[in-house]
Design a protein around this motif. Structure first.
Motif, PDB file in Angstrom:
ATOM      1  N   ARG A 124       0.856  -1.200   0.000  1.00  0.00           N
ATOM      2  CA  ARG A 124       0.000   0.000   0.000  1.00  0.00           C
ATOM      3  C   ARG A 124       0.882   1.237   0.000  1.00  0.00           C
ATOM      4  NH1 ARG A 124      -3.239   1.199   3.994  1.00  0.00           N
ATOM      5  NH2 ARG A 124      -2.440  -0.206   5.581  1.00  0.00           N
ATOM      6  N   TRP A 125       0.967   1.891  -1.147  1.00  0.00           N
ATOM      7  CA  TRP A 125       1.805   3.075  -1.266  1.00  0.00           C
ATOM      8  C   TRP A 125       1.013   4.358  -1.045  1.00  0.00           C
ATOM      9  CZ3 TRP A 125       0.472   6.664  -4.958  1.00  0.00           C
ATOM     10  CH2 TRP A 125      -0.393   6.242  -5.969  1.00  0.00           C
ATOM     11  N   ARG A 126      -0.317   4.207  -0.840  1.00  0.00           N
ATOM     12  CA  ARG A 126      -1.156   5.391  -0.648  1.00  0.00           C
ATOM     13  C   ARG A 126      -2.022   5.204   0.594  1.00  0.00           C
ATOM     14  NH1 ARG A 126      -6.183   6.720  -2.840  1.00  0.00           N
ATOM     15  NH2 ARG A 126      -6.116   4.841  -4.109  1.00  0.00           N
ATOM     16  N   PRO A 127      -2.098   6.211   1.474  1.00  0.00           N
ATOM     17  CA  PRO A 127      -2.939   6.091   2.672  1.00  0.00           C
ATOM     18  C   PRO A 127      -4.414   5.949   2.310  1.00  0.00           C
ATOM     19  CG  PRO A 127      -1.410   7.930   2.864  1.00  0.00           C
ATOM     20  CD  PRO A 127      -1.367   7.488   1.440  1.00  0.00           C
ATOM     21  N   ARG A 163      -9.538   7.762   7.257  1.00  0.00           N
ATOM     22  CA  ARG A 163      -9.262   8.940   8.080  1.00  0.00           C
ATOM     23  C   ARG A 163      -8.048   8.754   8.980  1.00  0.00           C
ATOM     24  NH1 ARG A 163     -13.979  10.757  12.031  1.00  0.00           N
ATOM     25  NH2 ARG A 163     -13.325   8.776  12.988  1.00  0.00           N
ATOM     26  N   ASP A 164      -7.940   7.596   9.635  1.00  0.00           N
ATOM     27  CA  ASP A 164      -6.830   7.386  10.560  1.00  0.00           C
ATOM     28  C   ASP A 164      -5.479   7.407   9.856  1.00  0.00           C
ATOM     29  OD1 ASP A 164      -8.446   7.287  12.760  1.00  0.00           O
ATOM     30  OD2 ASP A 164      -8.428   5.104  12.963  1.00  0.00           O
ATOM     31  N   GLU A 165      -5.402   6.804   8.684  1.00  0.00           N
ATOM     32  CA  GLU A 165      -4.126   6.768   7.976  1.00  0.00           C
ATOM     33  C   GLU A 165      -3.725   8.157   7.484  1.00  0.00           C
ATOM     34  OE1 GLU A 165      -4.087   3.735   4.998  1.00  0.00           O
ATOM     35  OE2 GLU A 165      -4.127   2.114   6.481  1.00  0.00           O
ATOM     36  N   TRP A 166      -4.687   8.926   7.010  1.00  0.00           N
ATOM     37  CA  TRP A 166      -4.369  10.292   6.602  1.00  0.00           C
ATOM     38  C   TRP A 166      -4.052  11.166   7.806  1.00  0.00           C
ATOM     39  CZ3 TRP A 166      -2.640  11.705   2.169  1.00  0.00           C
ATOM     40  CH2 TRP A 166      -3.020  11.025   1.006  1.00  0.00           C
ATOM     41  N   ALA A 167      -4.660  10.850   8.962  1.00  0.00           N
ATOM     42  CA  ALA A 167      -4.348  11.592  10.186  1.00  0.00           C
ATOM     43  C   ALA A 167      -2.899  11.343  10.604  1.00  0.00           C
ATOM     44  CB  ALA A 167      -5.299  11.189  11.309  1.00  0.00           C
ATOM     45  N   VAL A 168      -2.458  10.087  10.492  1.00  0.00           N
ATOM     46  CA  VAL A 168      -1.063   9.767  10.810  1.00  0.00           C
ATOM     47  C   VAL A 168      -0.121  10.538   9.891  1.00  0.00           C
ATOM     48  CG1 VAL A 168       0.679   7.943  10.749  1.00  0.00           C
ATOM     49  CG2 VAL A 168      -1.550   7.495  11.778  1.00  0.00           C
ATOM     50  N   VAL A 169      -0.439  10.570   8.601  1.00  0.00           N
ATOM     51  CA  VAL A 169       0.389  11.305   7.639  1.00  0.00           C
ATOM     52  C   VAL A 169       0.397  12.796   7.964  1.00  0.00           C
ATOM     53  CG1 VAL A 169       0.535  12.046   5.232  1.00  0.00           C
ATOM     54  CG2 VAL A 169       0.167   9.639   5.773  1.00  0.00           C
ATOM     55  N   THR A 170      -0.742  13.336   8.354  1.00  0.00           N
ATOM     56  CA  THR A 170      -0.825  14.766   8.693  1.00  0.00           C
ATOM     57  C   THR A 170       0.049  15.101   9.890  1.00  0.00           C
ATOM     58  OG1 THR A 170      -3.078  14.906   7.808  1.00  0.00           O
ATOM     59  CG2 THR A 170      -2.386  16.634   9.344  1.00  0.00           C
ATOM     60  N   VAL A 171      -0.025  14.258  10.930  1.00  0.00           N
ATOM     61  CA  VAL A 171       0.830  14.479  12.100  1.00  0.00           C
ATOM     62  C   VAL A 171       2.297  14.402  11.701  1.00  0.00           C
ATOM     63  CG1 VAL A 171       1.564  13.525  14.321  1.00  0.00           C
ATOM     64  CG2 VAL A 171      -0.868  13.683  13.785  1.00  0.00           C
ATOM     65  N   THR A 181       5.374   4.121   3.546  1.00  0.00           N
ATOM     66  CA  THR A 181       4.329   4.958   2.956  1.00  0.00           C
ATOM     67  C   THR A 181       4.093   6.206   3.802  1.00  0.00           C
ATOM     68  OG1 THR A 181       3.269   3.001   2.020  1.00  0.00           O
ATOM     69  CG2 THR A 181       1.927   4.992   2.177  1.00  0.00           C
ATOM     70  N   MET A 182       4.054   6.007   5.113  1.00  0.00           N
ATOM     71  CA  MET A 182       3.842   7.144   6.018  1.00  0.00           C
ATOM     72  C   MET A 182       4.960   8.166   5.879  1.00  0.00           C
ATOM     73  SD  MET A 182       4.592   8.815   9.065  1.00  0.00           S
ATOM     74  CE  MET A 182       5.333   7.775  10.315  1.00  0.00           C
ATOM     75  N   GLU A 183       6.210   7.686   5.839  1.00  0.00           N
ATOM     76  CA  GLU A 183       7.345   8.595   5.711  1.00  0.00           C
ATOM     77  C   GLU A 183       7.301   9.351   4.382  1.00  0.00           C
ATOM     78  OE1 GLU A 183       9.616   9.522   7.703  1.00  0.00           O
ATOM     79  OE2 GLU A 183       9.596   8.084   9.345  1.00  0.00           O
ATOM     80  N   ALA A 184       6.997   8.643   3.284  1.00  0.00           N
ATOM     81  CA  ALA A 184       6.992   9.281   1.964  1.00  0.00           C
ATOM     82  C   ALA A 184       5.979  10.409   1.898  1.00  0.00           C
ATOM     83  CB  ALA A 184       6.698   8.240   0.886  1.00  0.00           C
ATOM     84  N   TRP A 185       4.740  10.137   2.301  1.00  0.00           N
ATOM     85  CA  TRP A 185       3.695  11.160   2.218  1.00  0.00           C
ATOM     86  C   TRP A 185       3.911  12.267   3.244  1.00  0.00           C
ATOM     87  CZ3 TRP A 185       0.409  11.803  -1.676  1.00  0.00           C
ATOM     88  CH2 TRP A 185       0.219  10.728  -2.556  1.00  0.00           C
ATOM     89  N   SER A 186       4.481  11.928   4.403  1.00  0.00           N
ATOM     90  CA  SER A 186       4.796  12.957   5.400  1.00  0.00           C
ATOM     91  C   SER A 186       5.871  13.902   4.876  1.00  0.00           C
ATOM     92  CB  SER A 186       5.266  12.310   6.710  1.00  0.00           C
ATOM     93  OG  SER A 186       4.228  11.583   7.328  1.00  0.00           O
ATOM     94  N   MET A 187       6.870  13.351   4.198  1.00  0.00           N
ATOM     95  CA  MET A 187       7.918  14.185   3.619  1.00  0.00           C
ATOM     96  C   MET A 187       7.345  15.145   2.585  1.00  0.00           C
ATOM     97  SD  MET A 187      11.083  11.526   3.046  1.00  0.00           S
ATOM     98  CE  MET A 187      11.990  10.818   4.423  1.00  0.00           C
ATOM     99  N   SER A 204      -3.821   2.514  12.974  1.00  0.00           N
ATOM    100  CA  SER A 204      -3.435   2.502  11.567  1.00  0.00           C
ATOM    101  C   SER A 204      -2.403   1.418  11.306  1.00  0.00           C
ATOM    102  CB  SER A 204      -2.856   3.870  11.162  1.00  0.00           C
ATOM    103  OG  SER A 204      -2.275   3.812   9.894  1.00  0.00           O
ATOM    104  N   ASP A 205      -2.598   0.698  10.209  1.00  0.00           N
ATOM    105  CA  ASP A 205      -1.627  -0.309   9.770  1.00  0.00           C
ATOM    106  C   ASP A 205      -0.835   0.186   8.567  1.00  0.00           C
ATOM    107  OD1 ASP A 205      -2.417  -2.202  11.700  1.00  0.00           O
ATOM    108  OD2 ASP A 205      -4.123  -2.806  10.460  1.00  0.00           O
ATOM    109  N   LEU A 206      -0.759   1.497   8.399  1.00  0.00           N
ATOM    110  CA  LEU A 206      -0.062   2.076   7.261  1.00  0.00           C
ATOM    111  C   LEU A 206       1.421   1.720   7.323  1.00  0.00           C
ATOM    112  CD1 LEU A 206      -0.497   4.017   4.809  1.00  0.00           C
ATOM    113  CD2 LEU A 206       0.226   5.877   6.319  1.00  0.00           C
ATOM    114  N   PRO A 207       1.979   1.158   6.240  1.00  0.00           N
ATOM    115  CA  PRO A 207       3.419   0.835   6.251  1.00  0.00           C
ATOM    116  C   PRO A 207       4.249   2.080   6.534  1.00  0.00           C
ATOM    117  CG  PRO A 207       2.340  -0.180   4.359  1.00  0.00           C
ATOM    118  CD  PRO A 207       1.327   0.747   4.979  1.00  0.00           C
TER     119      PRO A 207
END
Length: 306
Positions: A58-61, A64-72, A183-189, A177-180
């Motif tokens: 999963r390369w894309r969140p 809501r929870d996964e996008w919240a993790v990326v936002t933080v 993926t979290m690092e990439a979208w957060s960056m 969230s079970d976001l890899p």
């Protein structure tokens, strides 16, 4: 053999992340701080996203929870952390910055105990956190008659960077969230870079056009984006899986050694004795806070040797 491999990768990661502070100082001679940080993650974010597409399912969140993790992650782990760090490092040494950032694991434990009722901080743990904070004061060396000197403000900003990173790490754990992690690092960056571009435009950072062609400026940017960020995080992901969170945190206490040595060789920066004393206090605070986990790691290492 795996232990020797892990040790080699650990030292390599500490070297990459320690020398990154030197690259920041070198690049700040040419780029304004917030824009410089944003440019770093423009490149690193794209590289990490390409890697996530290749390496994980999963390369894309999603949700809501996964996008919240990326936002933080974008706001605290990337944007706030690096904006504070780059602005602060304009007026302090690479080694001092690396040492102050090494407070993050101690602050992470403090925030976790405050925000997660299940993680009650013992009296001994409180002592460890306070000892780390004393280390920051020792490094900052505030003069009561001039508390707003450039040097003190710079070190307080870097402390804010460490606190932002620690708080972000704790808050991401609060979401189901079970976001890899890749993926979290990439979208957060990517998100953090966009936020820093907005801040840079809002404060109207000036930039010297010659920076875009200066070898040192471009070299520092390439080193931070490709070597320290992209390659560094790939090493981090590998070691996190092999060693676990406790051992990987020790990178924060080896990286300042590389920052001090390379900062002296390349930038001519000299680290005073007081900074080393502050580093010692922060390191002891970490050992106190993580004493149980470190004891378990030592037991595990003893069994492995047998």
């Amino acid at each position: 053999m795996n232990r020797f491999r892990n040790f080699g990768l650990f030292v390599a990661l500490a070297a990459l992340w320690g020398t990154a502070f030197v690259a920041i100082s070198a690049g700040l001679r040419h780029f304004p701080p917030v824009l410089f940080a944003a440019l770093r993650y423009d490149v690193a974010g794209v590289i990490m996203l390409v890697y996530a597409v290749y390496a994980v399912d999963r390369w894309r969140p999603r949700g809501r929870d996964e996008w919240a993790v990326v936002t933080v992650g974008a706001v605290l782990l990337i944007a706030a952390y690096h904006a504070f760090l780059f602005v602060g490092q304009q007026n302090t040494t690479a080694a001092a910055a690396a040492i102050l950032v090494s407070l993050s694991p101690v602050l992470t434990t403090g925030f976790a105990r405050a925000l997660m009722p299940s993680d009650a901080l013992s009296a001994v743990g409180v002592v460890g956190v306070l000892l780390g904070l004393v280390g920051v004061v020792v490094i900052a060396q505030p003069d009561p008659s001039n508390l707003f000197s450039e040097d003190v403000i710079a070190k307080l900003l870097i402390f804010c960077a460490a606190a932002s990173f620690a708080l972000g790490g704790v808050l991401t754990r609060r979401f189901d969230s079970d976001l890899p992690i890749e993926t979290m690092e990439a979208w957060s960056m990517i998100g953090g870079a966009l936020l820093m571009h907005v801040v840079s435009l809002a404060i109207r950072e000036p930039i010297d056009p010659s920076a875009w062609t200066h070898p040192e400026a471009l070299g520092a940017l390439a080193y931070l984006a490709i070597v320290a960020s992209a390659i560094g995080f790939l090493l981090y992901f590998d070691l996190l899986e092999r060693l676990g969170a406790v051992e990987i945190n020790m990178v924060s206490y080896v990286a300042p050694v590389f920052a001090a040595v390379v900062g002296w060789l390349y930038l001519g920066e000299v680290v005073d004795a007081t900074t080393f004393v502050g580093f010692g206090l922060i390191a002891v605070g970490f050992v106190i806070v993580k004493r149980r986990a470190l004891r378990e790691e030592l037991v595990h290492l003893g069994r492995w040797r047998e």
